[in-house]
Design a protein around this motif. Sequence first.
Motif, PDB file in Angstrom:
ATOM      1  N   SER A   1       5.105   4.325   2.437  1.00  0.00           N
ATOM      2  CA  SER A   1       5.314   4.673   3.845  1.00  0.00           C
ATOM      3  C   SER A   1       6.785   4.681   4.218  1.00  0.00           C
TER       4      SER A   1
ATOM      5  N   GLU B   1       5.126  12.890   5.413  1.00  0.00           N
ATOM      6  CA  GLU B   1       3.913  13.700   5.358  1.00  0.00           C
ATOM      7  C   GLU B   1       4.112  15.039   4.663  1.00  0.00           C
TER       8      GLU B   1
ATOM      9  N   SER C   1      -2.818   1.255   7.945  1.00  0.00           N
ATOM     10  CA  SER C   1      -1.406   1.212   8.375  1.00  0.00           C
ATOM     11  C   SER C   1      -0.636   2.360   7.759  1.00  0.00           C
TER      12      SER C   1
ATOM     13  N   ALA D   1      -1.446   5.511   9.504  1.00  0.00           N
ATOM     14  CA  ALA D   1      -0.873   5.517  10.846  1.00  0.00           C
ATOM     15  C   ALA D   1       0.622   5.783  10.810  1.00  0.00           C
ATOM     16  N   ASN D   2       1.276   5.401   9.723  1.00  0.00           N
ATOM     17  CA  ASN D   2       2.724   5.611   9.646  1.00  0.00           C
ATOM     18  C   ASN D   2       3.111   6.975   9.105  1.00  0.00           C
ATOM     19  N   VAL D   3       2.414   7.440   8.080  1.00  0.00           N
ATOM     20  CA  VAL D   3       2.878   8.690   7.455  1.00  0.00           C
ATOM     21  C   VAL D   3       1.799   9.759   7.298  1.00  0.00           C
TER      22      VAL D   3
ATOM     23  N   LYS E   1      -8.328  -2.684  15.334  1.00  0.00           N
ATOM     24  CA  LYS E   1      -7.162  -2.268  16.138  1.00  0.00           C
ATOM     25  C   LYS E   1      -6.262  -1.337  15.334  1.00  0.00           C
ATOM     26  N   LYS E   2      -6.198  -1.577  14.032  1.00  0.00           N
ATOM     27  CA  LYS E   2      -5.416  -0.641  13.216  1.00  0.00           C
ATOM     28  C   LYS E   2      -6.087   0.716  13.177  1.00  0.00           C
TER      29      LYS E   2
ATOM     30  N   LEU F   1      -5.101   2.833  16.263  1.00  0.00           N
ATOM     31  CA  LEU F   1      -3.794   3.495  16.220  1.00  0.00           C
ATOM     32  C   LEU F   1      -3.752   4.566  15.137  1.00  0.00           C
TER      33      LEU F   1
ATOM     34  N   LEU G   1      -5.167   7.658  16.532  1.00  0.00           N
ATOM     35  CA  LEU G   1      -4.222   8.377  17.392  1.00  0.00           C
ATOM     36  C   LEU G   1      -3.283   9.236  16.550  1.00  0.00           C
ATOM     37  N   ARG G   2      -2.821   8.662  15.457  1.00  0.00           N
ATOM     38  CA  ARG G   2      -1.943   9.440  14.567  1.00  0.00           C
ATOM     39  C   ARG G   2      -2.671  10.707  14.093  1.00  0.00           C
TER      40      ARG G   2
ATOM     41  N   ARG H   1      -2.959  13.240  16.817  1.00  0.00           N
ATOM     42  CA  ARG H   1      -1.715  13.976  17.057  1.00  0.00           C
ATOM     43  C   ARG H   1      -1.513  15.063  16.007  1.00  0.00           C
TER      44      ARG H   1
END
Lengths: 1039, 160
Positions: free
Chosen positions: A98, A103, A132, A135-137, A165-166, A169, A172-173, A176
């Motif tokens: 990450s 991406e 995670s 969600a990051n990449v 909870k992870k 998020l 959401l990634r 998007r």
Amino acid sequence: MAPFLGGMRGLTVFVQDVRNCANKEQERLRVEKELANIRRKFNKTHRALTPYERKKYVLKLLYVYMLGYNVDFGHTEALKLISASTYGEKQVGYMTTSVILNERNEFLRMAINSVRRDVISTNETNQCLGLSCIANVGGREFADSLAGDVETILMTPTIRPVVRKKAALCLLRLFRKNNEILIPETFAPKMVDLLDAERDLGVLIGVLGLLSGIVSYDYKGYEACVPKVITIMERLTRNTDIPPEYLYYGIPSPWLQVKCMRILQYFPTPEDPALLDAQLTAVRNILKTQSVKNLNKNNALHAILFEAINLVTSIDYAHELLDPCVELLGKLLGMGPNIRYLALSTLNTLAAMPDLREAIKVYQSEVVSALHDADISIRKRALTLLFSMCDASNVHDIVEELVKYLVTADFDIREELALKTAILAERYSINDRMWFIEIALQMIDKAGDFINDDLWHRLVQVATNNPTLHADTAKLMFVKLRDDGATNELVLRVVSYCIGEFGYLLPIPASQYVDLMIPLFHSTDEGTQAIMLTAFIKIAMHKNCDQGSMGKIVQVFTDMSTSMVSEIQQRACEYLRLLQIGPSMRSILEPMPEYPDQSSVLERHVQVDNVASDVAAGVRKLGISQSVREQPKSLASSSMRVGTDLVVASPAQPRDAVADLLGDLIGETLASAPPPALPAATSSGVDLDELFGAGTRALPAAEQRPALAAPEVSLALAAPAPVAGAATSSNTLDDLLGLDASAAPAVTRASAAAHGGADLLDELGGFTENRIALVPAAVAPAAAPVSNGVKPTVNIQECAKRFLVADNGLLYEDANVQIGIKSQWQGSQGRVMFYIGNKMENADLQKVSMTIHQIDGLRHALQPVPSTIGAKRQVQLMLQVAIVSSFAGAPRLDFSYTCAGAGTVSVALDVPVRMNKFLSPMTIASPQEFIARWHQMVSAGQQQKIMDLAPQYATGIESVVNAFTGMHLAVHKGLDPNPANLVSGSRFVGEKSGEVLIGVRVESDANVRGRYRFTVASMDKDASRAVMETIVAALGANT
Amino acid sequence: MIKAFIVVNNHAMVRLCRFYEQLGVDKQTELCQTVYKLVTSRPDHLCSFVDDEKTFGPDTKLVYRHFATLYFCILSDRSESELAMLDLIQVYVETLDKVFENVCELDLIFNSPKAYTVLDETVVGGLVLEISTNKILNVYDQLMKLEKMHSSLMDKIAIS
């Protein structure tokens, strides 16, 4: 050592090694060695890496990447770690992936399957790692193949919160990346359930994050969430059922409260009165917040408070809360810098609501004082707010403050400030246009070096369109000219233009302003000279012009008709001719007609800003009247055509300039048309085309394009039609034609002969006695090497010193003679132009001689020196120089002359040609490259000196940078991370020595103001010595 | 949304950085240096916000806090509350402080994976995941236990 590095001795050693490197170059070598080692390990085929080794090397890569080096291998090894079985390996794999991959990286796609395996596994640690990472990449491919799995995790209540909870998020990634994965019809009810049933605040943070991300894209379909969000708000503000770990300094999760209010702002005001009431009650409670001592608690409280105010501004029925908000913000203006900054920003949002202007104006003095805050962030906010809160009632006060502020404002905002101030003055001075003109002149005066022509163009436009102001404008400009002179180019432009236009209305003889303008004419640039020439002809052609002024103006035109600048020369020749023709040409020099378009070119500058920043601020529901911000329908450029024409944009466009000139004459612009075929139909029947030698060819052109002859043309020309008859007019035309066809080339030839082909020097007329007289003449020291009692009237040492940092200036002056110098430098060559003027009224300088001594390393050739210079005459002599190799000092010039009364005078001077003049910037591809070169040069030969600088340079590094620029030492910004230091890298190419690089480092002494350490390094020792010598001579305190 | 989380020391060395936007390495380095120059040029008594359109473009703001030798900086878009960003930095630093027992710059150098773990338990994909120090610590401790277990396992394998 910590578990992460536990056992990884190799990694610890590597980190320590890198940290112990003395400089960047050593670090680079160490890193490259390590990278080579790792690459070898990864490529080894005979033995597979153990998981431990792989982890270690990948961690090393991560560290190297963090140091700022490109890591272009090892990606597969990182991905292998992801699919490993132990947590330790996975963790390193995910972390590296990450950080290093993104991406768009092909490698990441290879990981989708391994990541998915972790996400849907039953091991929640692995699930978390996978989520995670996505969600990051995660990119679009992840959205397509994993969205369903992630959503399932979020919606399954039996999965532990830490995973869910992870998942929120992560979703959401993915949303998007691909908005279609969540359809409001199916997902909104799930969202409502989540908000309703979820008790774990950690999961709620994630869910609210997801919701805010979705509704910021489009709130439609999610309206049912509003009551749920309000319920969560209430639960938080009442502090019911909040677990202690979510009390932040005693406040129930400020973070969640802020998030809730942010989300509510994205929705329209709820229609259900009960809901609205609940929302307002929550906000009201928050507005009662009192400040506390603890910094962090205070921050959190105010975070909630500001968000509540933002919410109030977005609710349609909360007017009764708006005034208290303004009052609250007014109080906050007096608090610490963070709060003050936010209060100013928020007030700026509120100022967009017309109802609140009055309430905000109460705090005007606080805002003005924030304009003088030590913090640029706050100053900028205050400035924006002042602009927003300005209206007709307070415009005088605010503009006055802004004019004051302009003098001390940061350089990079001066242009914007001057423009905005002028806009305010204009916008709110409908009934007092004269005030606008005064303010605009002040702004031009104070910010002239920072702004472009737009402001004075607008001034001219406003003045021209208000005939009642013509006389006052003329008076204002005259007073400015008389009392302050021309403080900068733009002032001189506007003053000249206005006096040219309206000067005849002044109740004083023309000689009073002509005498003020002519001396200024010679020391200004070509653009301004062109405008001044037009002003002169307008003055001269007016029937009230006295003979004395006329004579002086004719003299200017005559002088300028040999100007090397074609634009100036052409104007001068044509105007001279117009004067010769006399009053019949008066009609084409009538004052300009009114400009057709009233919209201001200035407004354009700020409108774009406003729209952009408002959209970005996400102020979606504010009742800002859009009409205020709409772009003007017609571009203001057309309205400013004529004004623009008066300015010669650059000497590089002579053809356009010719066209513009005609535009000036007839009051219409045809800048794009080629000059020989200018279509200009006139009502008087005089075909102006012929003036410019187009002859009969132009006539059809004029007929073909009659539409281009705008109404202004007839306005300007019609009044007293020159009825001189065909014979006279054709005579006239012939004369003009003759002038154009033969006189101009003749003039060029003459000047070319006189100046000895000084083509490189672009302006020759610019440096005359006037210019020289402007240099303050210091009292000469007694020891000046001059004979026969004639003492120099300037301090020769001072003059020589000034040349260290300047290319042009005064070299020597005494009672009889003055020597000025202009020089130009290109590569290894330079041209130095001597201007030798005989100051005596009625005696010649005789036996003039100039000898320049040879020095090693410099080749030079001086034009033959005329032995006699007539009274009041000036000769120009060119010295050509070329650098052969490095040299120290400057060549000596022996100058002598004989004249009646003084006998023979001889002086020894330094020609201002030093090695540094030949320097040009060295190209630096990267800081690393420069550092490598620098170390090379330092080891070859360096000069070092710690020195206290002369007072004028001791003010800060900026003044040193300026001096360096004057010395041709190229400063490379950003190479030295300390902004108080500077690094310079320059080069010259000597005919014998070839390329020589010279680096200079300047380091400031933090303890002593104005004390610096200079280090000059070069492969050529003599070069570094010479540069150091120049620096010491130019900047040192006691030289 | 948070665009980047950067920790840089007084001498322009980046100690930790996480970008939540796609940026090339060069851009990232450049941005870190820009942020460094901005924050170090501002004395401590000034406000913690920099809103510089010329440097960052229209939709980015910088919120930072200075602790000893380190600057903790967040670049975010306008949808985030500035003060909430300061809270976030505070939570992160408090958590690090508990993890490292009086955190100092050296901890971030030699234990950067730990610092990253804490950050990843606080911010994920540019959004705040958890804001409670205790909760973050709980998760962190669990992860550390796992890590220890595996490395002692590994040691045993290595010894045998």
